[in-house]
Design an enzyme around this catalytic site. Structure first.
Site, PDB file in Angstrom:
ATOM      1  N   GLY A   1      41.733  57.142  33.616  1.00  0.00           N
ATOM      2  CA  GLY A   1      40.731  56.095  33.726  1.00  0.00           C
ATOM      3  C   GLY A   1      40.748  55.255  34.972  1.00  0.00           C
ATOM      4  O   GLY A   1      39.789  54.527  35.243  1.00  0.00           O
TER       5      GLY A   1
ATOM      6  N   GLU B   1      47.253  60.455  32.127  1.00  0.00           N
ATOM      7  CA  GLU B   1      46.309  61.573  32.260  1.00  0.00           C
ATOM      8  C   GLU B   1      45.288  61.298  33.364  1.00  0.00           C
ATOM      9  O   GLU B   1      44.077  61.267  33.115  1.00  0.00           O
ATOM     10  CB  GLU B   1      45.568  61.788  30.939  1.00  0.00           C
ATOM     11  CG  GLU B   1      46.472  62.040  29.750  1.00  0.00           C
ATOM     12  CD  GLU B   1      45.711  62.021  28.425  1.00  0.00           C
ATOM     13  OE1 GLU B   1      44.536  61.583  28.393  1.00  0.00           O
ATOM     14  OE2 GLU B   1      46.299  62.444  27.424  1.00  0.00           O
ATOM     15  N   PRO B   2      45.735  61.089  34.594  1.00  0.00           N
ATOM     16  CA  PRO B   2      44.765  60.784  35.653  1.00  0.00           C
ATOM     17  C   PRO B   2      43.931  62.007  36.024  1.00  0.00           C
ATOM     18  O   PRO B   2      44.442  63.136  36.051  1.00  0.00           O
ATOM     19  CB  PRO B   2      45.662  60.385  36.830  1.00  0.00           C
ATOM     20  CG  PRO B   2      46.944  61.107  36.596  1.00  0.00           C
ATOM     21  CD  PRO B   2      47.119  61.189  35.108  1.00  0.00           C
ATOM     22  N   GLY B   3      42.676  61.788  36.275  1.00  0.00           N
ATOM     23  CA  GLY B   3      41.815  62.877  36.738  1.00  0.00           C
ATOM     24  C   GLY B   3      41.189  62.467  38.054  1.00  0.00           C
ATOM     25  O   GLY B   3      41.588  62.894  39.137  1.00  0.00           O
TER      26      GLY B   3
ATOM     27  N   ARG C   1      26.226  63.435  39.046  1.00  0.00           N
ATOM     28  CA  ARG C   1      26.667  62.046  38.845  1.00  0.00           C
ATOM     29  C   ARG C   1      25.613  60.991  39.239  1.00  0.00           C
ATOM     30  O   ARG C   1      25.405  60.044  38.487  1.00  0.00           O
ATOM     31  CB  ARG C   1      27.993  61.779  39.576  1.00  0.00           C
ATOM     32  CG  ARG C   1      29.139  62.672  39.111  1.00  0.00           C
ATOM     33  CD  ARG C   1      30.512  62.156  39.524  1.00  0.00           C
ATOM     34  NE  ARG C   1      30.880  60.972  38.808  1.00  0.00           N
ATOM     35  CZ  ARG C   1      30.845  59.752  39.296  1.00  0.00           C
ATOM     36  NH1 ARG C   1      30.514  59.555  40.551  1.00  0.00           N
ATOM     37  NH2 ARG C   1      31.166  58.723  38.554  1.00  0.00           N
TER      38      ARG C   1
ATOM     39  N   TYR D   1      24.688  58.951  35.931  1.00  0.00           N
ATOM     40  CA  TYR D   1      25.332  57.627  35.807  1.00  0.00           C
ATOM     41  C   TYR D   1      24.854  56.652  36.878  1.00  0.00           C
ATOM     42  O   TYR D   1      25.486  55.611  37.066  1.00  0.00           O
ATOM     43  CB  TYR D   1      26.853  57.751  35.963  1.00  0.00           C
ATOM     44  CG  TYR D   1      27.505  58.875  35.226  1.00  0.00           C
ATOM     45  CD1 TYR D   1      27.600  58.847  33.832  1.00  0.00           C
ATOM     46  CD2 TYR D   1      28.064  59.956  35.904  1.00  0.00           C
ATOM     47  CE1 TYR D   1      28.226  59.885  33.152  1.00  0.00           C
ATOM     48  CE2 TYR D   1      28.685  60.986  35.231  1.00  0.00           C
ATOM     49  CZ  TYR D   1      28.760  60.948  33.862  1.00  0.00           C
ATOM     50  OH  TYR D   1      29.380  61.961  33.186  1.00  0.00           O
TER      51      TYR D   1
ATOM     52  N   CYS E   1      13.134  70.567  40.475  1.00  0.00           N
ATOM     53  CA  CYS E   1      11.808  70.070  40.095  1.00  0.00           C
ATOM     54  C   CYS E   1      11.896  68.909  39.116  1.00  0.00           C
ATOM     55  O   CYS E   1      11.442  69.018  37.960  1.00  0.00           O
ATOM     56  CB  CYS E   1      11.002  71.204  39.474  1.00  0.00           C
ATOM     57  SG  CYS E   1      10.930  72.607  40.565  1.00  0.00           S
ATOM     58  N   GLU E   2      12.518  67.834  39.518  1.00  0.00           N
ATOM     59  CA  GLU E   2      12.579  66.619  38.701  1.00  0.00           C
ATOM     60  C   GLU E   2      12.696  65.428  39.639  1.00  0.00           C
ATOM     61  O   GLU E   2      13.430  65.501  40.625  1.00  0.00           O
ATOM     62  CB  GLU E   2      13.825  66.602  37.804  1.00  0.00           C
ATOM     63  CG  GLU E   2      13.887  67.716  36.817  1.00  0.00           C
ATOM     64  CD  GLU E   2      14.721  67.374  35.589  1.00  0.00           C
ATOM     65  OE1 GLU E   2      14.911  66.185  35.290  1.00  0.00           O
ATOM     66  OE2 GLU E   2      15.168  68.329  34.938  1.00  0.00           O
TER      67      GLU E   2
ATOM     68  N   TYR F   1      34.484  65.497  38.761  1.00  0.00           N
ATOM     69  CA  TYR F   1      33.247  65.620  37.996  1.00  0.00           C
ATOM     70  C   TYR F   1      32.074  66.048  38.880  1.00  0.00           C
ATOM     71  O   TYR F   1      30.926  65.680  38.627  1.00  0.00           O
ATOM     72  CB  TYR F   1      32.928  64.299  37.260  1.00  0.00           C
ATOM     73  CG  TYR F   1      34.097  63.775  36.443  1.00  0.00           C
ATOM     74  CD1 TYR F   1      34.495  64.419  35.280  1.00  0.00           C
ATOM     75  CD2 TYR F   1      34.834  62.650  36.846  1.00  0.00           C
ATOM     76  CE1 TYR F   1      35.575  63.953  34.532  1.00  0.00           C
ATOM     77  CE2 TYR F   1      35.909  62.186  36.118  1.00  0.00           C
ATOM     78  CZ  TYR F   1      36.281  62.833  34.965  1.00  0.00           C
ATOM     79  OH  TYR F   1      37.348  62.388  34.239  1.00  0.00           O
TER      80      TYR F   1
HETATM   81  N1  LLP Z   1      42.060  61.591  29.342  1.00  0.00           N
HETATM   82  C1  LLP Z   1      41.020  61.699  28.499  1.00  0.00           C
HETATM   83  C2  LLP Z   1      41.274  61.833  27.076  1.00  0.00           C
HETATM   84  C3  LLP Z   1      39.719  61.681  29.006  1.00  0.00           C
HETATM   85  O1  LLP Z   1      38.685  61.783  28.165  1.00  0.00           O
HETATM   86  C4  LLP Z   1      39.496  61.562  30.406  1.00  0.00           C
HETATM   87  C5  LLP Z   1      38.147  61.558  30.973  1.00  0.00           C
HETATM   88  C6  LLP Z   1      40.631  61.473  31.238  1.00  0.00           C
HETATM   89  C7  LLP Z   1      41.888  61.480  30.681  1.00  0.00           C
HETATM   90  C8  LLP Z   1      40.513  61.355  32.741  1.00  0.00           C
HETATM   91  O2  LLP Z   1      39.913  60.188  33.125  1.00  0.00           O
HETATM   92  P1  LLP Z   1      39.830  59.793  34.685  1.00  0.00           P
HETATM   93  O3  LLP Z   1      41.247  59.515  35.155  1.00  0.00           O
HETATM   94  O4  LLP Z   1      39.231  60.937  35.404  1.00  0.00           O
HETATM   95  O5  LLP Z   1      38.991  58.585  34.704  1.00  0.00           O
HETATM   96  N2  LLP Z   1      31.910  62.595  33.979  1.00  0.00           N
HETATM   97  C9  LLP Z   1      32.193  61.188  34.140  1.00  0.00           C
HETATM   98  C10 LLP Z   1      33.590  60.827  33.684  1.00  0.00           C
HETATM   99  C11 LLP Z   1      33.948  61.298  32.283  1.00  0.00           C
HETATM  100  C12 LLP Z   1      35.338  60.960  31.865  1.00  0.00           C
HETATM  101  C13 LLP Z   1      35.741  61.753  30.675  1.00  0.00           C
HETATM  102  N3  LLP Z   1      37.085  61.570  30.245  1.00  0.00           N
HETATM  103  C14 LLP Z   1      31.931  60.791  35.595  1.00  0.00           C
HETATM  104  O6  LLP Z   1      31.516  61.635  36.395  1.00  0.00           O
HETATM  105  O7  LLP Z   1      32.115  59.622  35.948  1.00  0.00           O
END
Ligand code: LLP
Length: 411
Positions: free
Chosen positions: A237, A271-273, A310, A314, A340-341, A369
């Site tokens: 997050g 759980e960083p993404g 994105r 969003y 086409c949107e 993402y």
């Molecule tokens: N753990 C869980 C259970 C999650 O659902 C997520 C993301 C993460 C970790 C990783 O979160 P991060 O560190 O990346 O913030 N598609 C959207 C974001 C969706 C997030 C979904 N869950 C966007 O493009 O902003």
């Protein structure tokens, strides 16, 4: 890892215009060094604690990207059987894989159990029953944590808030202790942790700490009932800087605040993404045409909402930079794609030089993402991806062909 040298924009030591010429556009481009640095930041912040940094592979599930993280010793946060499959394929240790998601199918649960993943983050009582039953059939015990919805509301786009009361995620806060007491009675379940994930692109530490304090109360009560919660899984997050004025807390700052909430003996999972891959990847696009319409200047590029959803989904902001410096005067421009949107835009009202046909633009910080959420809408083949490591650019995903579009179709 992107910077101008004289008049050209580089990613690591490779000129972006060279990548465009060699591999075509539009195309996702990643910096390996940036991924490594971002991951190492998390690892360092974790150093005095036992636990796992599990890359949230929904953010970017390209095999070569996942492999970099697996090789660095990362764990993986997965959300489907498909993600578990990818992670195993590229060499993640199954004992470092966690699996969350509100709708795990029986097939996915069986696959995860057979793959010997570390832990399920269970999101409902009914899911617990299904995991218990399938584990029983396989004569194994399933490690679980409950994903608890802590009912906090971080300041981010409403579609990516997950820790708020009334969202579909996790076990409602008031049912948390009951969930653990239920799990205690299950023969094939072993409780190892607790999980919370409050949302994404969060730029303050405070909501994480508020959530952690609420989770600590549950941990204490569950442990008073004779169960041991060894792992605190704090989800992902942490946001990244998309706009110049944004300030982003470091992983160290976030993690040390969370550590201080819990007892010293706890192990932690993060759980960083986005904060691992977001600023390591960019979308390189070509200007196809220019036009003026309704008093607005449009730059029409070969990247559309199917390649990067994105902005459309969003209202997300990604800085857009021409890959060659120019003295041409800047005007307010809408950067749009060929779909086409009217919702097909990459950036609105940007001050950009009126660069002409065949010039390249970089849509920055799209590593998270971006490619992962791409589709073939308008029958546009999925994009190629390139990984840059120092002076080398390597193709890590071939551009899909028209044949690929119809691969699984039956006429
Ligand atoms: N753990 C869980 C259970 C999650 O659902 C997520 C993301 C993460 C970790 C990783 O979160 P991060 O560190 O990346 O913030 N598609 C959207 C974001 C969706 C997030 C979904 N869950 C966007 O493009 O902003």
């Amino acid at each position: 890892m992107i910077e101008f040298r004289k008049n050209d924009l580089y990613i690591e030591n490779v000129k972006l215009s060279d990548i465009a010429k060699e591999y075509g556009t539009s195309i996702y481009v990643y910096s390996k060094q940036r991924i490594v640095n971002n991951f190492e930041n998390y690892k360092k912040a974790m150093s005095l604690k036992d636990g796992l940094i599990c890359f949230a592979c929904k953010t970017n599930s390209s095999g070569a990207i996942l492999k970099i993280l697996a090789d660095l010793g990362a764990g993986a946060d997965t959300t489907s059987g498909g993600e578990i499959y990818r992670c195993l394929k590229v060499g993640f240790n199954p004992s470092k894989i966690v699996y969350a998601g509100v709708g795990k199918s029986a097939e996915e649960i069986e696959y995860a159990l057979k793959s010997k993943i570390f832990m399920f983050n269970v999101e409902s009582f009914e899911e617990l029953d299904v995991i218990d039953k399938i584990a029983g059939n396989l004569k194994i015990k399933a490690n679980i944590a409950f994903r608890i919805n802590p009912h906090v509301n971080p300041d981010t786009h409403s579609y990516i808030v997950t820790g708020k009361k009334g969202t579909k995620f996790g076990i409602p806060y008031e049912d948390a202790v009951k969930a653990y007491l239920t799990a205690k009675r299950k023969k094939n379940i072993s409780v190892v942790g607790i999980h919370f994930h409050i949302g994404s692109q969060i730029l303050e530490v405070k909501p994480f700490v508020v959530a952690a304090k609420k989770i600590k109360k549950i941990v204490d009560e569950v442990e008073r009932n004779g169960m041991q919660i060894s792992y605190i899984d704090c989800g992902g997050g942490l946001g990244i800087k998309y706009e110049k004025h944004e300030k982003v807390p470091s992983p160290k700052c976030l993690m040390s605040e969370i550590f201080s909430v819990f007892d010293k003996n706890k192990k932690f999972i993060f759980e960083p993404g986005r904060s691992i891959i977001g600023n390591a990847g960019h979308l390189l696009a070509k200007v196809l045409y220019r036009k003026m319409s309704g008093g607005k200047n449009f730059l029409i590029t070969d990247a559309g909402m199917n390649d990067l959803i994105r902005p459309t989904l969003y209202d997300a902001y990604h800085e857009i930079v021409p890959v060659k410096k120019t003295n041409v005067k800047k005007v307010g421009s809408n950067v749009v794609g060929p779909i086409c949107e009217s919702g097909d835009f990459i950036g609105k009202d940007r001050m950009l030089p009126t660069i002409g046909q065949d010039k390249y633009l970089l849509v920055t910080c799209t590593g998270a993402y971006g490619a992962a959420m791409a589709s073939e809408y308008n029958s546009r083949p999925l994009l190629a991806e390139v990984l840059v490591d120092g002076k080398q650019a390597k193709l890590i995903r071939k551009r899909a062909s028209y044949e690929d579009l119809m691969l699984n179709e039956i006429l």
